[in-house]
Design a protein around this motif. Structure first.
Motif, short mmCIF file in Angstrom:
data_model
loop_
_atom_site.label_atom_id
_atom_site.label_comp_id
_atom_site.label_asym_id
_atom_site.label_seq_id
_atom_site.Cartn_x
_atom_site.Cartn_y
_atom_site.Cartn_z
N THR A 46 25.05 -64.93 -81.32
CA THR A 46 26.07 -64.87 -80.26
C THR A 46 25.71 -65.81 -79.12
N LEU A 47 24.44 -65.82 -78.74
CA LEU A 47 23.98 -66.69 -77.66
C LEU A 47 24.20 -68.16 -78.02
N MET A 48 23.90 -68.52 -79.26
CA MET A 48 24.08 -69.91 -79.68
C MET A 48 25.56 -70.29 -79.77
N LYS A 49 26.42 -69.31 -80.10
CA LYS A 49 27.85 -69.59 -80.12
C LYS A 49 28.41 -69.79 -78.71
N VAL A 50 27.81 -69.11 -77.75
CA VAL A 50 28.15 -69.37 -76.34
C VAL A 50 27.76 -70.79 -75.98
N LEU A 51 26.56 -71.17 -76.37
CA LEU A 51 26.05 -72.50 -76.04
C LEU A 51 26.88 -73.60 -76.67
N SER A 52 27.32 -73.38 -77.92
CA SER A 52 28.00 -74.46 -78.65
C SER A 52 29.51 -74.50 -78.41
N GLY A 53 30.04 -73.57 -77.63
CA GLY A 53 31.46 -73.60 -77.32
C GLY A 53 32.33 -72.81 -78.27
N VAL A 54 31.72 -72.14 -79.26
CA VAL A 54 32.51 -71.25 -80.13
C VAL A 54 33.14 -70.15 -79.28
N TYR A 55 32.35 -69.61 -78.35
CA TYR A 55 32.87 -68.71 -77.32
C TYR A 55 32.98 -69.53 -76.04
N PRO A 56 34.18 -69.96 -75.68
CA PRO A 56 34.36 -70.92 -74.60
C PRO A 56 34.08 -70.37 -73.22
N HIS A 57 33.90 -71.28 -72.29
CA HIS A 57 33.69 -70.91 -70.90
C HIS A 57 34.85 -70.03 -70.43
N GLY A 58 34.50 -68.97 -69.74
CA GLY A 58 35.50 -68.01 -69.30
C GLY A 58 35.49 -66.73 -70.11
N THR A 59 34.88 -66.79 -71.31
CA THR A 59 34.78 -65.59 -72.14
C THR A 59 33.42 -64.92 -72.00
N TYR A 60 32.56 -65.49 -71.18
CA TYR A 60 31.23 -64.94 -70.93
C TYR A 60 30.89 -65.11 -69.45
N ILE A 61 29.86 -64.42 -69.03
CA ILE A 61 29.37 -64.54 -67.65
C ILE A 61 28.04 -65.29 -67.69
N GLY A 62 27.78 -66.13 -66.70
CA GLY A 62 26.52 -66.85 -66.62
C GLY A 62 26.73 -68.35 -66.69
#
Length: 506
Positions: A46-62
């Protein structure tokens, strides 16, 4: 002060009320190999998907800070443009296209707006040289082994001028030689200044290659271990991963008691017409009630073929020899015959053959025994939920509910569902083919504990495993196969890694 190419600051990510990541922070130094480790479901992918844009900015905090700047990746292409590439365990290649077409898919070499195929092939050769892969770039991907396909994926990343390469369980499907070649390539890429983040469950690999390693547990950062300070050891990794010491990863079974023979094979052979050869040759084999029998051997030794020939012969081998169940002659014309006789088989390929990944937990748990929840051909939905919840609890499946889609579970939890599915048919003999492949040490311990519990309840287990430590740690007796033949039988008191390998290489 070290130069950090990446800083992930206080990353939190939530899915429908479930916190997957909570204030996760870690830093990666430029030019290092940084391992990300943790149990299945800890939040690594999940963390790597945040980093790679699979989970785009705005869908996570930080914040993601890459090369000194805060990034707001809206899609995967944004992270690729920044120089970040991620290679997943399930390779994203087109099997019916050539190597060069795969390397430059979406990143075509063009001249005057038209794809220059000649130059594409020339540059593909250069990328293949960088990863040490000596193949014709015009060969089709489907004609390459998994190890070579993995190298094509890395060549594809290098073609995009990658600065940070992320590999998610890169050696999970590789044999020892291919795994070592891949690790050596990562060391070479490090010399070229490419930074790598590697997610791995294989502790020996982490210890051998990591400059630093960050442990994530239950969606939180636990610590970062420094290899140069001698902090990356098996004990320290396990302790931080699972939150406790595991002095013995293989739980002991007191008061072992074995009954009569549950299964016996005499002069058993299986001929594969498609391959034009015997895959099982004149095997003598037996399992007693209350016993865990390990089958060791190298890849291609015939272990899985033996299991399939017992379990109703789904590959339609031509069988010869005698099979006995509870001392009585038996012949299985279909897997349903084996199931009726009390035999169940948990496949080594849980994603391809073991589970319906697009369906939920409850549908998978009852799939092999629909009659057990049906009346007059109609499924009792309430009974389905009840049974699924019972197995979710007894197998310690970590999921919000039995409505959870199985494909979204971690590898360890998928394996527990796969085992639960076959336990619902009520077997007396359970065949486990590579039961802990691709899962972390904490999930392994849970599965070993489940195995011991099943044995204490009177079941018998055949365990096929490529991990010699697992074979030695869990088995009561060990058979060793090579080239389809049974090369030896060892009581566990006499079995060692050395004599098993000696038999396996005969």
């Amino acid at each position: 002060m070290s130069e950090y190419i990446l800083e992930m600051k206080n990353i939190s990510k939530e899915f429908t009320g479930v916190k997957a990541l909570t204030d996760v922070s870690f830093k990666v130094e430029k030019g290092e190999i940084h391992c990300l480790i943790g149990e299945n479901g800890a939040g690594k992918s999940t963390l790597m998907k945040v980093l790679s844009g699979v989970y785009p900015h705005g869908t996570y905090i930080g914040d993601i800070v890459f090369e000194g700047g805060v990034q707001q990746f809206g899609r995967i292409s944004d992270s690729v443009k920044a120089g970040i590439a991620i290679i997943y365990q399930e390779l994203a290649l087109f099997p019916d296209l050539t190597v060069y077409e795969n390397i430059y898919a979406g990143n075509e070499v063009k001249r005057g707006g038209v794809i220059d195929w000649n130059q594409t092939i020339v540059q593909a050769k250069q990328m293949l040289e960088k990863v040490g892969l000596d193949v014709n770039p015009e060969v089709l991907i489907k004609d390459l082994g998994v190890g070579k396909q993995q190298l094509v994926e890395i060549a594809k990343a290098l073609s995009k001028n990658v600065k940070l390469l992320i590999l998610d369980e890169p050696t999970a499907a590789l044999n020892e030689n291919d795994s070592e070649n891949l690790l050596e390539l990562l060391r070479e890429l490090k010399k070229q200044g490419i930074t790598c983040i590697m997610i791995s469950h294989k502790l020996k690999e982490v210890i051998s290659i990591a400059d630093r390693a960050t442990v994530i547990r239950d969606g939180r950062t636990i610590c970062t271990l420094d290899g140069s300070k001698g902090e990356i050891t098996e004990n320290s990794i396990i302790k931080n991963m699972v939150g406790r010491e595991i002095d013995d990863i293989y739980p002991k079974r007191p008061n072992k008691k074995f009954g009569d023979k549950i299964l016996e094979l005499n002069n058993w052979s299986a001929y594969d017409a498609q391959l034009g050869r015997h895959v099982v040759k004149n095997v003598d084999f037996h399992v007693k009630q209350g016993e865990i029998v390990g089958i060791a051997g190298l890849m291609g030794s015939g272990r899985t073929e033996l299991a399939l020939s017992i379990f109703g012969n789904p590959k339609s081998y031509k069988l010869q020899g005698d099979l006995f169940v509870d001392g009585m002659p038996a012949k299985f014309h279909h897997t349903s015959d084996a199931i009726k006789a009390g035999i169940a088989y948990v496949t080594e390929d849980r994603k391809g053959d073991g589970l319906f990944l697009a369906q939920d937990i409850k549908s998978n748990v009852v799939a092999a025994n629909l009659k057990g929840i049906s009346k007059n051909g109609v499924i009792n939905d309430n009974e389905e939920v009840k049974i699924a919840n019972e197995y979710k609890t007894s197998m310690h499946v970590k999921a919000p509910s039995v409505e959870q889609i199985v494909g979204k579970l971690s590898g360890g939890n998928q394996q527990k569902v796969s085992i639960g599915k076959w336990l619902f048919v009520g077997p007396k003999l359970l065949i486990l083919d590579e039961p802990t492949r691709g899962i972390d040490v904490g999930a392994k311990f849970e599965i070993y504990t489940i195995m011991n519990q099943l044995i204490s309840e009177g079941m018998s287990i055949i365990m096929i495993s490529s991990e010699l430590g697992e074979v030695l740690g869990m088995s009561d007796r060990v058979y060793v196969m090579a080239e389809g033949a049974m090369k030896g039988e060892l009581p566990i008191e006499e079995a060692t890694q050395e004599n098993i390998m000696q038999l396996a290489t005969q």
